[in-house]
Design an enzyme around this catalytic site. Structure first.
Site, PDB file in Angstrom:
ATOM      1  CG  ASN A   1     -67.620 -24.595 -52.889  1.00 41.63           C
ATOM      2  OD1 ASN A   1     -68.407 -25.348 -53.456  1.00 41.63           O
ATOM      3  ND2 ASN A   1     -67.566 -23.313 -53.152  1.00 41.63           N
TER       4      ASN A   1
ATOM      5  CE  LYS B   1     -69.782 -25.175 -59.474  1.00 42.21           C
ATOM      6  NZ  LYS B   1     -69.363 -23.761 -59.410  1.00 42.21           N
ATOM      7  CG  LEU B   2     -70.870 -33.735 -61.039  1.00 45.30           C
ATOM      8  CD1 LEU B   2     -70.356 -35.177 -61.030  1.00 45.30           C
ATOM      9  CD2 LEU B   2     -72.397 -33.710 -60.963  1.00 45.30           C
TER      10      LEU B   2
ATOM     11  CE  LYS C   1     -69.066 -18.147 -57.597  1.00 50.01           C
ATOM     12  NZ  LYS C   1     -68.856 -18.945 -56.365  1.00 50.01           N
TER      13      LYS C   1
HETATM   14  O1  SMG Z   1     -75.806 -19.875 -58.796  1.00 48.60           O
HETATM   15  O2  SMG Z   1     -75.981 -21.770 -59.833  1.00 48.60           O
HETATM   16  C1  SMG Z   1     -75.569 -21.076 -58.910  1.00 48.60           C
HETATM   17  C2  SMG Z   1     -74.700 -21.734 -57.880  1.00 48.60           C
HETATM   18  C3  SMG Z   1     -73.378 -22.056 -58.426  1.00 48.60           C
HETATM   19  O3  SMG Z   1     -72.096 -23.701 -57.331  1.00 48.60           O
HETATM   20  C4  SMG Z   1     -72.400 -22.538 -57.388  1.00 48.60           C
HETATM   21  N1  SMG Z   1     -71.905 -21.614 -56.565  1.00 48.60           N
HETATM   22  O4  SMG Z   1     -68.641 -22.082 -55.271  1.00 48.60           O
HETATM   23  O5  SMG Z   1     -69.285 -21.728 -57.243  1.00 48.60           O
HETATM   24  C5  SMG Z   1     -69.543 -21.903 -56.062  1.00 48.60           C
HETATM   25  C6  SMG Z   1     -70.957 -21.923 -55.546  1.00 48.60           C
HETATM   26  C7  SMG Z   1     -71.091 -20.943 -54.427  1.00 48.60           C
HETATM   27  C8  SMG Z   1     -72.452 -20.755 -53.912  1.00 48.60           C
HETATM   28  S1  SMG Z   1     -72.900 -21.931 -52.778  1.00 48.60           S
HETATM   29  C9  SMG Z   1     -74.178 -21.215 -51.954  1.00 48.60           C
HETATM   30 MG    MG Z   2     -67.111 -22.362 -56.744  1.00 50.59          MG
END
Ligand code: SMG
Ligand code: MG
Length: 367
Positions: free
Chosen positions: A190, A161-162, A262
């Site tokens: 995000n 995932k980028l 999540k």
């Molecule tokens: O736990 O590998 C991980 C991070 C995965 O990209 C990730 N999380 O929006 O999905 C998301 C982000 C939120 C956390 S950023 C601090």
């Molecule tokens: Mg996310």
């Protein structure tokens, strides 16, 4: 079961590498751990709130405050408490889902440990190991990004995932596709775009991505449905999905084809389980998100990711992706997968001596 006291412990952990997203760069984490002390034994919870209110409105200092002053008193006063009661018991308090999730997780861990049941059995999970993806932050240059991605693929990660933002989207995706062929690939914005970027985001359609995660702001659910009419890449929601109701509405509106679950974001593992069940019914695939958890949160997430509708690899990377040393036995990637813990409760043990070393404060909340 009776909740007798709760220990709130803050620890500080450095990340192995800076993690840059559209909202900022993280070098270390200030983590709130929650220990439920009950008449049948202890249980652990981890709060996923970050140091700043930048992923969502929650942040770690506020989570601790609301736990101490609002959420824990009624739970501690309750003559008997099960994990299933925590959500209802806290319903009159709006929001603060990450804080609520952390105490529910600790109570669930205590409850399951006391009866010798694992999280994964409790969730009715169907896998003994889960496919793992890795979330790759925004880099300073494309060559550096390619080095990082190549390193993760060498380690065996099954999906990449980028992180993207305006100015760092089509070109890095193109470069990764060109270098690494048809590796399963997806992007996460995000909330960094607006609906007026739809035509630009549709340029990503050329790269056969699994999904585009949360391109627009959290409260713009309808706009995601509009975006989905222009962009062929399946839209996945993360920040917008705060409850099973929000998930049902988003699916009905056509705002997403896929959901990132999540547990911390939705108020706990029990609500996350309800979202999983709803999505299974609606034939919407889900995958387990990540919040840079320690081994505690990772144990719960990996257990849940073993449920049937988690058909896409999660952001459930190995401990070494995040930390040089974890606070539990490390999760190790084996052929691109993590094994699901099967011992009672979360199924992992906290390294108490190391925990003391990295603790910045502790607070015991009693009745
Ligand atoms: O736990 O590998 C991980 C991070 C995965 O990209 C990730 N999380 O929006 O999905 C998301 C982000 C939120 C956390 S950023 C601090
Ligand atoms: Mg996310």
């Amino acid at each position: 079961m009776k909740l007798e006291a709760v220990e709130l412990r803050r620890i500080r952990m450095s990340l192995v590498a800076p993690f840059e997203t559209s909202f900022g760069t993280q070098l270390e984490r200030d983590i709130l751990l929650v220990k439920a002390i009950t008449d049948v034994g202890d249980g652990w919870g981890e709060c996923v709130a970050g140091e700043e209110p930048d992923y969502s409105s929650e942040y770690v200092e506020a989570a601790q405050h609301v736990l101490v002053h609002h959420l824990l008193p009624p739970l501690l006063a309750s003559p008997s408490l099960a994990a299933a009661d925590v959500g209802d018991g806290l319903r009159r308090f709006h929001g603060h889902r990450m804080a609520k999730a952390s105490i529910e997780m600790a109570v669930l861990d205590a409850e399951l440990r006391s009866r010798g049941e694992s999280f994964t059995h409790f969730f009715g999970a169907v896998r003994t190991a889960v496919d793992c993806g890795v979330s790759v932050g925004i880099h300073r240059s494309i060559p550096e990004l390619l080095t990082t991605v190549g390193g993760y693929l060498d380690q065996g990660y099954r999906r990449v995932k980028l992180k993207i933002k305006p100015g760092w989207d089509v070109e890095p995706v193109r470069a990764v596709r060109e270098r690494f062929g048809d590796v399963p690939l997806q992007v996460d914005a995000n909330t960094a775009y607006s609906l007026s970027d739809a035509v630009h985001l549709a340029e990503l359609d050329a790269f056969n991505l699994l999904l585009i995660e949360q391109p627009l702001p959290e409260d713009q659910v309808l706009a995601h449905a509009e975006l989905a009419k222009v962009v062929r890449t399946p839209v996945c929601l993360d920040e917008s999905i705060t409850s099973v109701q929000a998930a049902a509405d988003a699916i009905q509106l056509g705002a997403c084809k896929i959901i990132n679950i999540k547990p911390g974001r939705v108020g706990g593992y029990l609500e996350a389980q309800r979202i999983h069940d709803l999505c299974a019914l609606r034939q919407v695939p889900v995958w387990m998100g990540g919040m840079l958890e320690t081994g505690l949160g990772r144990a719960g997430n990996v257990a849940m990711a073993a449920m049937a509708d988690f058909t896409l690899p999660g952001d459930t990377s190995a401990s070494s992706r995040y930390y040089h040393r974890d606070i539990t036995e490390p999760f190790v990637l084996v052929d691109g997968r993590l094994n699901v813990p099967t011992a009672p409760g979360l199924g992992v043990n906290v390294d108490q001596a190391y925990l003391e070393e990295i603790t910045t404060s502790t607070l015991l909340v009693t009745r």
